[in-house]
Scaffold this motif. Structure first.
Motif, PDB file in Angstrom:
ATOM      1  N   ASP A 180       5.813  -6.130  -9.036  1.00  0.00           N
ATOM      2  CA  ASP A 180       5.360  -5.115 -10.022  1.00  0.00           C
ATOM      3  C   ASP A 180       4.078  -5.859 -10.738  1.00  0.00           C
ATOM      4  OD1 ASP A 180       7.667  -3.394  -9.638  1.00  0.00           O
ATOM      5  OD2 ASP A 180       8.893  -4.575 -11.195  1.00  0.00           O
ATOM      6  N   GLN A 181       3.944  -7.231 -10.862  1.00  0.00           N
ATOM      7  CA  GLN A 181       2.661  -7.596 -11.725  1.00  0.00           C
ATOM      8  C   GLN A 181       1.351  -7.237 -11.040  1.00  0.00           C
ATOM      9  OE1 GLN A 181       3.335 -11.766 -11.630  1.00  0.00           O
ATOM     10  NE2 GLN A 181       2.579 -12.358  -9.616  1.00  0.00           N
ATOM     11  N   TYR A 182       1.584  -6.877  -9.778  1.00  0.00           N
ATOM     12  CA  TYR A 182       0.080  -6.373  -9.244  1.00  0.00           C
ATOM     13  C   TYR A 182      -0.107  -4.982  -9.526  1.00  0.00           C
ATOM     14  CZ  TYR A 182      -0.247 -10.810  -6.886  1.00  0.00           C
ATOM     15  OH  TYR A 182      -0.658 -12.186  -6.599  1.00  0.00           O
ATOM     16  N   GLY A 183       0.851  -4.220  -9.876  1.00  0.00           N
ATOM     17  CA  GLY A 183       0.478  -2.723 -10.299  1.00  0.00           C
ATOM     18  C   GLY A 183       0.033  -1.930  -9.022  1.00  0.00           C
ATOM     19  N   ASP A 184      -1.091  -1.006  -9.373  1.00  0.00           N
ATOM     20  CA  ASP A 184      -1.563  -0.448  -8.108  1.00  0.00           C
ATOM     21  C   ASP A 184      -2.647  -1.012  -7.184  1.00  0.00           C
ATOM     22  OD1 ASP A 184      -3.562  -0.589 -10.198  1.00  0.00           O
ATOM     23  OD2 ASP A 184      -3.852   1.676 -10.450  1.00  0.00           O
ATOM     24  N   ARG A 185      -2.551  -2.240  -7.336  1.00  0.00           N
ATOM     25  CA  ARG A 185      -3.505  -2.848  -6.339  1.00  0.00           C
ATOM     26  C   ARG A 185      -2.795  -4.054  -5.563  1.00  0.00           C
ATOM     27  NH1 ARG A 185      -5.021  -8.455  -6.964  1.00  0.00           N
ATOM     28  NH2 ARG A 185      -4.361  -9.589  -8.772  1.00  0.00           N
ATOM     29  N   ARG A 186      -3.374  -4.139  -4.498  1.00  0.00           N
ATOM     30  CA  ARG A 186      -2.554  -4.988  -3.456  1.00  0.00           C
ATOM     31  C   ARG A 186      -3.054  -6.559  -3.706  1.00  0.00           C
ATOM     32  NH1 ARG A 186      -4.693  -3.151   2.299  1.00  0.00           N
ATOM     33  NH2 ARG A 186      -3.450  -4.643   3.109  1.00  0.00           N
ATOM     34  N   GLU A 187      -2.255  -7.654  -3.328  1.00  0.00           N
ATOM     35  CA  GLU A 187      -2.386  -9.076  -3.555  1.00  0.00           C
ATOM     36  C   GLU A 187      -3.703  -9.298  -2.551  1.00  0.00           C
ATOM     37  OE1 GLU A 187       0.428 -13.005  -3.161  1.00  0.00           O
ATOM     38  OE2 GLU A 187       0.535 -11.244  -1.567  1.00  0.00           O
ATOM     39  N   THR A 188      -4.514  -9.929  -2.963  1.00  0.00           N
ATOM     40  CA  THR A 188      -5.783 -10.189  -2.164  1.00  0.00           C
ATOM     41  C   THR A 188      -5.430 -11.147  -1.036  1.00  0.00           C
ATOM     42  OG1 THR A 188      -6.712 -12.157  -3.596  1.00  0.00           O
ATOM     43  CG2 THR A 188      -7.410  -9.869  -4.196  1.00  0.00           C
ATOM     44  N   LEU A 189      -6.265 -11.372  -0.138  1.00  0.00           N
ATOM     45  CA  LEU A 189      -6.217 -12.477   0.973  1.00  0.00           C
ATOM     46  C   LEU A 189      -6.111 -13.804   0.551  1.00  0.00           C
ATOM     47  CD1 LEU A 189      -8.155 -10.526   3.721  1.00  0.00           C
ATOM     48  CD2 LEU A 189      -5.536 -10.923   3.611  1.00  0.00           C
ATOM     49  N   LEU A 190      -6.870 -13.843  -0.562  1.00  0.00           N
ATOM     50  CA  LEU A 190      -7.022 -15.479  -1.118  1.00  0.00           C
ATOM     51  C   LEU A 190      -5.787 -15.539  -1.877  1.00  0.00           C
ATOM     52  CD1 LEU A 190     -10.817 -15.425  -2.106  1.00  0.00           C
ATOM     53  CD2 LEU A 190      -9.783 -16.665  -0.270  1.00  0.00           C
ATOM     54  N   GLU A 191      -5.232 -14.711  -2.538  1.00  0.00           N
ATOM     55  CA  GLU A 191      -4.153 -14.917  -3.189  1.00  0.00           C
ATOM     56  C   GLU A 191      -2.691 -15.300  -2.277  1.00  0.00           C
ATOM     57  OE1 GLU A 191      -5.042 -12.007  -7.498  1.00  0.00           O
ATOM     58  OE2 GLU A 191      -4.275 -11.209  -5.540  1.00  0.00           O
ATOM     59  N   LYS A 192      -2.827 -14.351  -1.593  1.00  0.00           N
ATOM     60  CA  LYS A 192      -1.966 -14.692  -0.350  1.00  0.00           C
ATOM     61  C   LYS A 192      -1.887 -15.926   0.238  1.00  0.00           C
ATOM     62  CE  LYS A 192      -1.899 -11.600   2.824  1.00  0.00           C
ATOM     63  NZ  LYS A 192      -1.604 -10.464   3.934  1.00  0.00           N
ATOM     64  N   SER A 193      -2.897 -16.310   0.670  1.00  0.00           N
ATOM     65  CA  SER A 193      -3.031 -17.619   1.311  1.00  0.00           C
ATOM     66  C   SER A 193      -2.760 -18.725   0.387  1.00  0.00           C
ATOM     67  CB  SER A 193      -4.670 -17.801   1.993  1.00  0.00           C
ATOM     68  OG  SER A 193      -5.393 -17.704   0.757  1.00  0.00           O
ATOM     69  N   GLU A 194      -2.952 -18.631  -0.699  1.00  0.00           N
ATOM     70  CA  GLU A 194      -2.527 -19.517  -1.799  1.00  0.00           C
ATOM     71  C   GLU A 194      -0.955 -19.669  -1.929  1.00  0.00           C
ATOM     72  OE1 GLU A 194      -4.367 -22.274  -3.000  1.00  0.00           O
ATOM     73  OE2 GLU A 194      -5.786 -21.369  -1.774  1.00  0.00           O
TER      74      GLU A 194
END
Length: 379
Positions: free
Chosen positions: A302-316
């Protein structure tokens, strides 16, 4: 018995009005449909699965070296026609359609390019995570530990573990996307428009496995029964839990089963990656320990709303999960059942892996075993 929402299949027809072919998939009770079963061959617990170890049940017209592959054609009026053929090909080709294999190859190229452009491939972190194969031979869908040749020396290091990674079997969201690709319709996964991105539709909330997905995961049971995980970690998404219960069912009740949000798919926008409440999931799977998950509702998505988690955020997020949780566990051999985009980021942007066959995009239900070593760096 697993139930399949009729609305999902109905939506598949609505989203693709043209004639489509779904390889090795059928909503039918016809006895001629190929069913993937465990092999009748008696092999020792530590035996490797070989390409000739066919586990497909065929019709009476097929020989022991043949298998029957069925395809369902969806016509303009919504009717399904099942056509079956006998093939001598390796049984694994029936697990993955040509569309799915082609998509995996394309994702390998496009996603690695994105990771490189973002600088995600060159990030230096306090803990270096090195991944190496535990089998001398790695082929499509067959890159697992060989205990007979490697023996106990595999995890001799104090900071080394064996991890068996598995991607979930085909889910309904995968099916719809394959149907769009077969129809030549592009998918924009960054769009919130369901006409451009089917996975944002509310019907895709925590989608289950399809009939083919169940076949894929059941077919991996014999392979997974030869593995020796001391712990099974699953994403809280339904398709991963179903996959683990089918593929690693011989380890149920023998080792701890834990669900962790650190190994779930990318967060935000895509409804297919949003989970149900933990209380609901736990009521269906009380044998799994969900205590590592902090929130009952899906606060992370929910905290990402209408955007996808970025690749950098996901890698961390992946790095934290591996370096803190997995490394900190006492078990030396672990199974982790999770997702394709997650695994690709893990193998390319988080871990140090040289072998190309280990870094490619996972096919549905595919299992790969890696020897993982954690090294503290002086940065």
């Amino acid at each position: 018995m697993m139930l399949f929402p009729r609305r999902m299949f109905g939506m598949a027809l609505a989203l693709s009005p043209h004639i489509l072919t779904v390889s090795s998939f059928a909503f039918t009770t016809s006895p001629t449909v190929a069913t993937i079963l465990g092999s009748s061959n008696n092999k020792s617990k530590n035996s490797r699965l070989t390409p000739d170890n066919t586990r497909l049940h065929s019709s009476s017209s097929a020989t022991s070296s043949q298998k029957e592959i069925c395809e369902t054609t969806i016509t303009d009026d919504g009717k399904a026609q099942v056509l079956c053929t006998v093939s001598n090909d390796n049984y694994r080709t029936s697990l993955w359609s040509e569309v799915a294999i082609k998509a995996a190859k394309q994702f390998t190229i496009s996603q690695r390019k994105k990771l490189k452009e973002l600088g995600a491939l060159d990030i230096k972190r306090p803990i270096r995570i090195i991944g190496r194969p535990v089998s001398e031979i790695c082929g499509m869908g067959d890159c697992v530990v060989d205990y007979e040749s490697d023996g106990a020396s595999i995890t001799s290091g104090s900071d080394t573990k064996i991890v068996h990674f598995q991607r979930h079997g085909q889910g309904y969201h995968n099916l719809i996307c394959d149907m769009w690709r077969e129809a030549g319709k592009p998918i924009d996964f960054d769009s919130s428009d369901p006409n451009l991105n089917p996975v944002v539709r509310p019907e895709f909330l925590d989608p289950p496995l399809t009939a083919l997905g169940i076949q894929q995961c059941s077919s991996q049971r014999k392979l997974c029964s030869t593995l020796s995980p001391e712990l099974v970690i699953v994403s809280p998404m339904l398709r991963c839990i179903q996959t683990a219960k089918l593929s690693f069912r011989d380890h149920v009740g023998r080792v701890p089963w834990i669900s962790h949000e650190g190994c779930r798919e990318e967060l935000g926008l895509l409804v297919g990656n949003k989970r149900r409440s933990i209380s609901d999931i736990w009521s269906d799977y009380p044998e799994i320990d969900f205590s590592p998950i902090e929130h009952d509702e899906d606060v992370l998505w929910d905290q990402y709303g209408d955007r996808r988690e970025t690749l950098l955020e996901k890698s961390e997020r992946i790095y934290k999960f591996l370096s803190e949780y997995v490394r900190g566990r006492p078990e030396k051999e672990v199974a982790i059942v999770c997702h394709s985009a997650y695994l690709f980021t893990l193998l390319n942007a988080v871990m140090d892996i040289e072998e190309e066959e280990l870094r490619s995009w996972f096919l549905t239900s595919e299992v790969r075993s890696l020897k993982i070593t954690f090294i503290d760096e002086d940065l």
